[in-house]
Design a protein around this motif. Sequence first.
Motif, PDB file in Angstrom:
ATOM      1  N   THR A 189       0.837  -1.209   0.000  1.00 51.71           N
ATOM      2  CA  THR A 189       0.000   0.000   0.000  1.00 51.71           C
ATOM      3  C   THR A 189       0.864   1.248   0.000  1.00 51.71           C
ATOM      4  O   THR A 189       0.581   2.213  -0.739  1.00 51.71           O
ATOM      5  N   TRP A 190       1.911   1.254   0.813  1.00 49.77           N
ATOM      6  CA  TRP A 190       2.806   2.413   0.856  1.00 49.77           C
ATOM      7  C   TRP A 190       3.409   2.674  -0.517  1.00 49.77           C
ATOM      8  O   TRP A 190       3.464   3.821  -0.971  1.00 49.77           O
ATOM      9  N   TRP A 191       3.847   1.609  -1.193  1.00 49.97           N
ATOM     10  CA  TRP A 191       4.463   1.795  -2.508  1.00 49.97           C
ATOM     11  C   TRP A 191       3.423   2.238  -3.537  1.00 49.97           C
ATOM     12  O   TRP A 191       3.706   3.100  -4.374  1.00 49.97           O
ATOM     13  N   ARG A 192       2.242   1.668  -3.486  1.00 47.11           N
ATOM     14  CA  ARG A 192       1.194   2.095  -4.415  1.00 47.11           C
ATOM     15  C   ARG A 192       0.918   3.589  -4.288  1.00 47.11           C
ATOM     16  O   ARG A 192       0.781   4.298  -5.294  1.00 47.11           O
ATOM     17  N   MET A 193       0.825   4.103  -3.074  1.00 46.16           N
ATOM     18  CA  MET A 193       0.550   5.523  -2.880  1.00 46.16           C
ATOM     19  C   MET A 193       1.728   6.388  -3.309  1.00 46.16           C
ATOM     20  O   MET A 193       1.550   7.505  -3.801  1.00 46.16           O
ATOM     21  N   THR A 194       2.942   5.867  -3.138  1.00 49.13           N
ATOM     22  CA  THR A 194       4.119   6.598  -3.606  1.00 49.13           C
ATOM     23  C   THR A 194       4.104   6.717  -5.126  1.00 49.13           C
ATOM     24  O   THR A 194       4.371   7.788  -5.685  1.00 49.13           O
ATOM     25  N   VAL A 195       3.786   5.623  -5.806  1.00 50.84           N
ATOM     26  CA  VAL A 195       3.682   5.647  -7.271  1.00 50.84           C
ATOM     27  C   VAL A 195       2.547   6.569  -7.706  1.00 50.84           C
ATOM     28  O   VAL A 195       2.691   7.356  -8.651  1.00 50.84           O
ATOM     29  N   ALA A 196       1.415   6.491  -7.015  1.00 47.73           N
ATOM     30  CA  ALA A 196       0.271   7.341  -7.358  1.00 47.73           C
ATOM     31  C   ALA A 196       0.633   8.816  -7.243  1.00 47.73           C
ATOM     32  O   ALA A 196       0.271   9.624  -8.104  1.00 47.73           O
ATOM     33  N   ALA A 197       1.344   9.177  -6.197  1.00 47.40           N
ATOM     34  CA  ALA A 197       1.735  10.581  -6.021  1.00 47.40           C
ATOM     35  C   ALA A 197       2.626  11.043  -7.159  1.00 47.40           C
ATOM     36  O   ALA A 197       2.489  12.165  -7.660  1.00 47.40           O
ATOM     37  N   SER A 202     -11.897   0.988  -8.139  1.00 50.23           N
ATOM     38  CA  SER A 202     -12.769   2.132  -7.874  1.00 50.23           C
ATOM     39  C   SER A 202     -11.943   3.375  -7.546  1.00 50.23           C
ATOM     40  O   SER A 202     -11.085   3.341  -6.657  1.00 50.23           O
ATOM     41  N   PRO A 203     -12.198   4.489  -8.258  1.00 53.52           N
ATOM     42  CA  PRO A 203     -11.507   5.746  -7.918  1.00 53.52           C
ATOM     43  C   PRO A 203     -11.816   6.203  -6.497  1.00 53.52           C
ATOM     44  O   PRO A 203     -10.988   6.859  -5.864  1.00 53.52           O
ATOM     45  N   TYR A 204     -12.990   5.827  -5.988  1.00 48.47           N
ATOM     46  CA  TYR A 204     -13.372   6.248  -4.643  1.00 48.47           C
ATOM     47  C   TYR A 204     -12.535   5.504  -3.600  1.00 48.47           C
ATOM     48  O   TYR A 204     -12.106   6.090  -2.599  1.00 48.47           O
ATOM     49  N   ALA A 205     -12.326   4.207  -3.823  1.00 50.32           N
ATOM     50  CA  ALA A 205     -11.477   3.438  -2.912  1.00 50.32           C
ATOM     51  C   ALA A 205     -10.040   3.972  -2.948  1.00 50.32           C
ATOM     52  O   ALA A 205      -9.369   4.074  -1.915  1.00 50.32           O
ATOM     53  N   PHE A 206      -9.582   4.314  -4.152  1.00 55.85           N
ATOM     54  CA  PHE A 206      -8.243   4.893  -4.291  1.00 55.85           C
ATOM     55  C   PHE A 206      -8.151   6.222  -3.545  1.00 55.85           C
ATOM     56  O   PHE A 206      -7.184   6.473  -2.823  1.00 55.85           O
ATOM     57  N   ALA A 207      -9.161   7.074  -3.711  1.00 60.47           N
ATOM     58  CA  ALA A 207      -9.143   8.383  -3.052  1.00 60.47           C
ATOM     59  C   ALA A 207      -9.097   8.241  -1.532  1.00 60.47           C
ATOM     60  O   ALA A 207      -8.391   8.986  -0.852  1.00 60.47           O
ATOM     61  N   ARG A 208      -9.860   7.255  -1.006  1.00 62.93           N
ATOM     62  CA  ARG A 208      -9.845   7.035   0.441  1.00 62.93           C
ATOM     63  C   ARG A 208      -8.458   6.594   0.911  1.00 62.93           C
ATOM     64  O   ARG A 208      -7.949   7.068   1.932  1.00 62.93           O
ATOM     65  N   ALA A 209      -7.852   5.663   0.173  1.00 64.95           N
ATOM     66  CA  ALA A 209      -6.518   5.180   0.552  1.00 64.95           C
ATOM     67  C   ALA A 209      -5.484   6.301   0.455  1.00 64.95           C
ATOM     68  O   ALA A 209      -4.610   6.439   1.325  1.00 64.95           O
ATOM     69  N   PHE A 210      -5.594   7.114  -0.588  1.00 64.53           N
ATOM     70  CA  PHE A 210      -4.649   8.217  -0.773  1.00 64.53           C
ATOM     71  C   PHE A 210      -4.783   9.233   0.358  1.00 64.53           C
ATOM     72  O   PHE A 210      -3.782   9.719   0.894  1.00 64.53           O
ATOM     73  N   ARG A 211      -6.019   9.542   0.728  1.00 66.07           N
ATOM     74  CA  ARG A 211      -6.248  10.515   1.804  1.00 66.07           C
ATOM     75  C   ARG A 211      -5.682  10.004   3.136  1.00 66.07           C
ATOM     76  O   ARG A 211      -5.151  10.782   3.936  1.00 66.07           O
ATOM     77  N   ARG A 212      -5.786   8.690   3.369  1.00 73.07           N
ATOM     78  CA  ARG A 212      -5.227   8.133   4.605  1.00 73.07           C
ATOM     79  C   ARG A 212      -3.716   8.326   4.663  1.00 73.07           C
ATOM     80  O   ARG A 212      -3.146   8.553   5.729  1.00 73.07           O
ATOM     81  N   GLU A 213      -3.070   8.224   3.507  1.00 75.83           N
ATOM     82  CA  GLU A 213      -1.615   8.341   3.467  1.00 75.83           C
ATOM     83  C   GLU A 213      -1.142   9.792   3.491  1.00 75.83           C
ATOM     84  O   GLU A 213      -0.167  10.132   4.154  1.00 75.83           O
ATOM     85  N   TYR A 214      -1.814  10.669   2.740  1.00 77.36           N
ATOM     86  CA  TYR A 214      -1.331  12.034   2.535  1.00 77.36           C
ATOM     87  C   TYR A 214      -2.141  13.098   3.262  1.00 77.36           C
ATOM     88  O   TYR A 214      -1.712  14.246   3.357  1.00 77.36           O
ATOM     89  N   GLY A 215      -3.325  12.742   3.731  1.00 80.51           N
ATOM     90  CA  GLY A 215      -4.129  13.712   4.453  1.00 80.51           C
ATOM     91  C   GLY A 215      -4.950  14.637   3.587  1.00 80.51           C
ATOM     92  O   GLY A 215      -5.698  15.478   4.108  1.00 80.51           O
ATOM     93  N   ILE A 216      -4.831  14.516   2.256  1.00 81.92           N
ATOM     94  CA  ILE A 216      -5.641  15.316   1.330  1.00 81.92           C
ATOM     95  C   ILE A 216      -6.073  14.430   0.175  1.00 81.92           C
ATOM     96  O   ILE A 216      -5.530  13.340  -0.035  1.00 81.92           O
ATOM     97  N   SER A 217      -7.034  14.892  -0.600  1.00 80.39           N
ATOM     98  CA  SER A 217      -7.537  14.115  -1.731  1.00 80.39           C
ATOM     99  C   SER A 217      -6.524  14.115  -2.870  1.00 80.39           C
ATOM    100  O   SER A 217      -5.678  15.025  -2.961  1.00 80.39           O
TER     101      SER A 217
END
Length: 310
Positions: free
Chosen positions: A257-265, A286-301
């Motif tokens: 999950t950490w790596w996925r969010m790093t790549v996404a950023a 789902s973009p919504y599931a992605f947005a939730r996971a991203f917000r958990r990691e970075y604190g913003i959408s």
Amino acid sequence: MDVLADALKAMRTARPRSARAEVRAPWGLRFPAFTGTTFHVVLHGSCWLLDGKPGEPGEPGEGRHLRLGPGDVVFLRRATEHVLADDPASPVRAFEPEEVGTDSLGRLRLDGPGEATVLLCGAYLLDGERPHPLLAELPGVLHLPAGAHGRLGRLVDLLGQEFDDPQPGSDGVVPALVDAMLLYILRAWIAGRRDVPGGWAAALTDPAISAALRDIHSEPERPWTVAALAARSAMSRTVFAQRFTELVGRPPLTYLTWWRMTVAARLLRESGAPLAVVARQVGYVSPYAFARAFRREYGISPGRYRHARS
């Protein structure tokens, strides 16, 4: 997939910067703190690495002095304030990046009556929000003496030649060599820790765990499970999970999950791909599931993150 190169690629936010400094004693240069890492190479002569101000354990701090000789490389994990000088008692002036410009072959000259020292000074601009755990394991100051690491020494020689005698194409060669030097520095550090149990240096040289890391880095979009990663590494699920966590510092799916969010950023910063496309590229239908996971990691959408860095 080369995990080490891929991790550094994800953290970079701009091209590396470097400059050749030719200075004559007495001299001293104070380098400011910034987001990223920095390095210095002594091409000719010698100097001291001195404290800029008190630092954290293992980093430049009050009372720390390090003598550098010809061919020595010093790498600062965090670009904290620090000083290079011909002598600890020499007067110090501030180094201003604007003095050397934005050209790949930046130059700085300080005249004086004493002996000359030629330095290669550079910086790697990295994402301070998501430092890879590999970098966190590095010492605050990594000193690589001349002659101890053959390939790194040859790379230093090439850089010195490009600065001393620029040829057609040098403006493209120098950034590539400076980029490569970070990998050679990390290789040298990893090689020096082969007998140290645990940590990322061990993870990258452990056949089973390095294979799992390559799988995660090469295909972050796949629905990986601990069982699937363990099977590809020819290990039981329990043994694999314990070994992975011991070396990498976090469980397999937590790292995934950490790596996925790093790549996404990185995709959000560097591409205009729609959020749905970014989501699929890092394993979210789902973009919504992605947005939730991203917000958990970075604190913003994801959308606000992209807008803030555009």
